[in-house]
Design an enzyme around this catalytic site. Sequence first.
Site, PDB file in Angstrom:
ATOM      1  N   TRP A   1      -3.075  -4.415   6.902  1.00 45.42           N
ATOM      2  CA  TRP A   1      -3.668  -3.254   6.231  1.00 45.42           C
ATOM      3  C   TRP A   1      -4.803  -3.678   5.306  1.00 45.42           C
ATOM      4  CZ3 TRP A   1      -2.739  -1.415   0.886  1.00 45.42           C
ATOM      5  CH2 TRP A   1      -2.010  -2.307   0.106  1.00 45.42           C
ATOM      6  N   ASP A   2      -4.956  -4.974   5.101  1.00 46.82           N
ATOM      7  CA  ASP A   2      -6.080  -5.508   4.341  1.00 46.82           C
ATOM      8  C   ASP A   2      -7.396  -4.911   4.821  1.00 46.82           C
ATOM      9  OD1 ASP A   2      -3.842  -7.190   4.152  1.00 46.82           O
ATOM     10  OD2 ASP A   2      -5.044  -8.966   3.749  1.00 46.82           O
TER      11      ASP A   2
ATOM     12  N   GLU B   1       5.264  -6.464  -2.709  1.00 41.27           N
ATOM     13  CA  GLU B   1       6.317  -6.977  -1.825  1.00 41.27           C
ATOM     14  C   GLU B   1       7.413  -7.725  -2.583  1.00 41.27           C
ATOM     15  OE1 GLU B   1       3.701  -9.095   0.829  1.00 41.27           O
ATOM     16  OE2 GLU B   1       3.857  -7.550   2.373  1.00 41.27           O
TER      17      GLU B   1
ATOM     18  N   LYS C   1       3.854  -8.321  -7.574  1.00 41.24           N
ATOM     19  CA  LYS C   1       3.018  -9.278  -6.848  1.00 41.24           C
ATOM     20  C   LYS C   1       1.573  -8.812  -6.810  1.00 41.24           C
ATOM     21  CE  LYS C   1       2.820 -11.343  -2.194  1.00 41.24           C
ATOM     22  NZ  LYS C   1       3.206 -11.072  -0.806  1.00 41.24           N
ATOM     23  N   GLN C   2       1.374  -7.551  -6.579  1.00 40.10           N
ATOM     24  CA  GLN C   2       0.020  -7.004  -6.537  1.00 40.10           C
ATOM     25  C   GLN C   2       0.098  -5.524  -6.876  1.00 40.10           C
ATOM     26  OE1 GLN C   2      -0.171  -7.422  -1.960  1.00 40.10           O
ATOM     27  NE2 GLN C   2      -1.648  -5.819  -2.361  1.00 40.10           N
TER      28      GLN C   2
END
Lengths: 768, 768
Positions: free
Chosen positions: A359-360, A490, A602-603
Amino acid sequence: MNQDYIKPNEWSLIEEGFNPQKVKSSESLFSLGNGAMGQRANFEEDYSGESFQGSYIAGVYYPDKTRVGWWKNGYPEYFAKVLNAPNWIGIHVQVEGETLDLNTCTKVSDYARELNMKQGWYQRSFVASMPNGVDLKVKATRFLSMTLTEVGAIKYEVTPLNRSVEVVITPYVDGGITNEDSNWDDAFWQINEVSSKDDFAYVRSMTNKTAFDVCTGMLNELYLDDQKVEVKGEVVSESRKVGLKYTLKLSQGQKATLVKFAGYVTSLNHKSEVLVEASEQILIKARNYGFDALLESQIQEWDAIWQMADITIKGDVKAQQGIRFNIFQLNQTYSGKDSRLNIGPKGFTGEKYGGSTYWDTEAYCIPFYMATKDEKVARNLLTYRYNQLDKAIENAQKLGFTDGAALYPMVTMDGEECHNEWEITFEEIHRNGSILFAIYNYTRFTADKSYIPEMGLEVMIAISRFWKQRANFSTDKNQYVILGVTGPNEYENNVNNNWFTNYIAKWCMEYTAQTIEMVKEDYADDFARVIKKTKLSDQEVAKWLEVAENMYFPFDEKRNVYLQQDGFLDKELVPVSELSKTQRPINQKWSWDRILRSPYIKQADVLQGFYFFEDQFSLEELERHFDFYEPYTVHESSLSPCVHSIQAAVLDRMDQAYTFYLRTSRLDLDDYNKEVHEGLHITSMAGTWMSVVEGFGGMRVKNDCLSFDPKIPKEWDAFSFKVNFRNQILKVEVSHSGTTFKLEGDRELKILINGQSTMLQPDNKIVL
Amino acid sequence: MNQDYIKPNEWSLIEEGFNPQKVKSSESLFSLGNGAMGQRANFEEDYSGESFQGSYIAGVYYPDKTRVGWWKNGYPEYFAKVLNAPNWIGIHVQVEGETLDLNTCTKVSDYARELNMKQGWYQRSFVASMPNGVDLKVKATRFLSMTLTEVGAIKYEVTPLNRSVEVVITPYVDGGITNEDSNWDDAFWQINEVSSKDDFAYVRSMTNKTAFDVCTGMLNELYLDDQKVEVKGEVVSESRKVGLKYTLKLSQGQKATLVKFAGYVTSLNHKSEVLVEASEQILIKARNYGFDALLESQIQEWDAIWQMADITIKGDVKAQQGIRFNIFQLNQTYSGKDSRLNIGPKGFTGEKYGGSTYWDTEAYCIPFYMATKDEKVARNLLTYRYNQLDKAIENAQKLGFTDGAALYPMVTMDGEECHNEWEITFEEIHRNGSILFAIYNYTRFTADKSYIPEMGLEVMIAISRFWKQRANFSTDKNQYVILGVTGPNEYENNVNNNWFTNYIAKWCMEYTAQTIEMVKEDYADDFARVIKKTKLSDQEVAKWLEVAENMYFPFDEKRNVYLQQDGFLDKELVPVSELSKTQRPINQKWSWDRILRSPYIKQADVLQGFYFFEDQFSLEELERHFDFYEPYTVHESSLSPCVHSIQAAVLDRMDQAYTFYLRTSRLDLDDYNKEVHEGLHITSMAGTWMSVVEGFGGMRVKNDCLSFDPKIPKEWDAFSFKVNFRNQILKVEVSHSGTTFKLEGDRELKILINGQSTMLQPDNKIVL
């Protein structure tokens, strides 16, 4: 940061001095690519030290049989991976019977590498003191042609410095390569032919299972002191490898130059029966150009790219180098000419993530390609997903969804899911939302009205159908909920009501419903076709809207913030700043359960939603959520700092924005994550671009206009970038004294500057 | 049920007629074991059809390197598995040069198998019409001696029926075996010696890595028409295998009988240097007994077991056969003599679950062994865990716990964790509670006061320390929570506040605190030793109690039920009865995410808590929770029906209790889960015993007394069972007309019958 051996330079990566410990890192950093193929910066000559060999062909992959500890129903049978392809750079060099190998030399002097990003070439030079006492000066220049994308060229110069010698130079192509990453040690390639015809030599090999037919060929020229010499090479053939051996007597100080044209032609672009011929033809064409002319053409191609894509930063060489490195690598990875291709998280610089699509692409890469290339490039990326819609519907069926619902894969090459961790494969479903968001984003930016009726709407309907089925009504909450998901963060798995996922699900269904109305109105024929094909009913759309309107969002009244997921506040909320450095990165120090029950992010997750849907929230809301979540964010994903940099800039926290910017732009150059030897973080490089253009430049599309809110970090004197907006080029230069907007185009353009509407005239500039 | 080819019989399993499709199922069902070793019912003679070869030695295992798709920090390096051991049953039979192989015969007649559970032997007989026209009658009788546990005996009788023939019979031992289950196709064994000495032949092999030294030996006798003959076998030796070849001329109708004594001696019980000698000695001892006398001894051993462990059921042959099959297999698997051993979920009947120890032992098996054996047996099972306490502390340290906290492994052989799914390995932590519960259960039942001060307390402290650290304070809830766990219902992963886990955690800390007071009072020396060793402080215990007292439990006010976990009510609560049969079993039909977000329960979870802690809840509470959860329970774990059978009996729902009973007792015989070919569900067999004794018999320990509340399913005329309670034997016979209690002992015993206190006199009975 873990390294600083790359010299700061505005346009080049420069390494000086030979350090065997750095070889694998430099192989990644000095990687070359031209969209059609790419390769790590492996040495041409033999090297017995530690190295990670990698040469990759875009679109050529192998379905590696899945390996898991515990099989779960629904797992895909294979992980499609772009694989290490035959080596065409190789050149054996023997001096008086001794093989040139930097790992066995008594001394390596004047060693330097340069990756010239402005012109798109890579050079390595050194003096090797060989065990037999010969000092050999070597200069190797290499590029992957942007003009002839099936060709790479190497100019390999050797000069004995301290005596006359016999040198045997054997350029070769070698099909006997393997992947480091292989689940079952399968043979990925079979060799079908090893042959030569005059001075053209080739290996023809085919991937097993997928049957990609590849001819790896080479054609060489030889020069003595820059004078072309006609020497016929002696064919040296093995079962998987063919070389042409040239034996030369060089007097002390005399230079021999091998020019090697080589590369791949594949059955992706040629019929198998003419593959060898095509290989020879393209190499002859390259030789007809000649090395210097082909290089000149390369320089022009890169000049054109930079004309459009360059970002300048004044007063901060490292920042300048960082952003150019990112832009350079993105352009090496994907040229946008072929809708069968996509952007692997490591591009052509390593094997990790299998070169597959994540999905990046939709969440991070599309804005970059959209603004720095013709709009066809972004459209090709959307078309890639449209072409895989049937497989996405099949994928959803495997997971129990019906009636044309689609779940796009987490990781894919040809549309089939490849990933095999249940918490990701089955549960990280927000990817489906990003694919729809990209359609919205593309349409908003380009105003290309045709994509949706022609292709996009079918994707949107299939995705909305998925969300409707994936949500369920909670009689307890009297709202719709989405259970058992993994969000963008994640470091949480199988949570209920991930705010980002619920939000994008709601948005998808609403936006699709609106879009259906638009298409019905404006594209009646397309509408009729799509309705016939999808059997969509008004009732179905009404049901989507019911689910969307009654979607549940976890929220904390006390803090006035949306919660990342149900139960987030039950965690022990210790900020990252209080976490001992010895515990970082937590993904290397902690067991998975400990990470999961921690608050650490994580992000961007909730903040990713605030990024996508910024205009749906107030600045105060953004600030509140940023202040709540960022302190728990460990940024252990390469995709994390960019979003935070942009949002810090929006919030006028320029120091923080700058820190995040450095971290994203020099992630690989400075090797923050201690893994650059595995390859580069290509997709996050697009995030770096966003953090300059959208962060410091404050660029948005608002009310169908480009909008800017420029800010500049105190560390910089000035910065500039260009944007291709609907086929007009806008150049923006920001300094501490003001901002200049310059339009290169043929019609006036209304833009918003700090919220004020301004009309720009073609070939004119405005200084603020 | 998926099969019904096993003839209903009270004491035997009988199969008639040869069906190659059933061979693997029968190999499981007719398995033999004697606690020290066990084996699937593979054929002695060659068989080229489908078969699953398995012979296992208790305690001999191999650490198979972990294989996962995606490595998580904290995963164990290996999975220790009991492995397929050298084959000692093999007998090659050649008739006129043709190999006897049921898969190649033109006809197989009069084929029958019998597993005689009463006497502990297995017999197979048939007439093989061989391709060469010879009709050969064969009868093979086999048992694994309970008297000499290192020995098995086979009597293999062959009679040519239609002509005189030359028969070559070659009994052998074969080290060239492999596991079906192997992560990396490692060689598990190395062969160190293949040799013979007179009529004793052996293979000496050693497991790689673990270096278990095993001598697999055999000693044979030969008879013609039941007259012993002295024939010296010809040694036939290969690299991994040794046989002794006997060539016989048999006239039509003449019977040749081979008696083969064979088996394993291992370095677990012998010094390596005398291993071969020990093997020969024990086989000579067996031969000195003679087959018939050793079998007679076997019958006596089994008679003693049945005297104590038998459950009779009158009027329902299938139920009778089912319960005896369960009791028989449990006794074949674990004899309780060796605290290094434990009970693998498949015992010695297959490779699945690696023969390792799970929480099944504490939650299901201990009550059976406790009530049907000397209390030392259960104590050995507790000691097994005590001996592994240090490794459990290490395991907890790997996951970030400190200060002597222990987390027992999910799956283990020698105390180290073997499992490698994060959601199980790291998160199914309730196992720790069951290990402590087993100590409580043992103490309650046996009144053995010494175990806790000597061993148990250290385990209890370490487990309580784990719970205290694993819970965290939620400022949001103002209570302690336990985040990110998998409860007994493995169809939920990484949930917050699994009620069962929170409940057992609280109970562990409270019970440990109480127990510390008891030990302090009654065992001052032990107390001082344990305090010194564990450095336990009063403050630490006080903290446990604070956590325990403030533990959060998810609860629904409306339904007045505890919730399995946070968010359970958000699910789409469609009962199993409304689920299409085509969707079952869901673990074969649905992807994992769909299972996880469904309400379906694999095995008792909240109800498991009501089972363990029955006396802490009212009957109304049990009924309410049973009615809420059972309708969502798919019972796809073999451990599920038994708990539900017991609770249905408590709730006087005898039809339901009976249905669950049949499902648990004939799970393998009727192959409900279509997997009996992989092996038997040994640990759940103890649950079957519980469902008779605790379910229909209503046996509990209440106020230090045995208590009964007998009920009988309408399908039965009567049933009886015996219980060893504190070294007195109580026999309970229940019929529709009443219940008889008979005490075999030396002192009076107060029991509760339907809540009424009654005094039983030794060797006297009470009829109600």
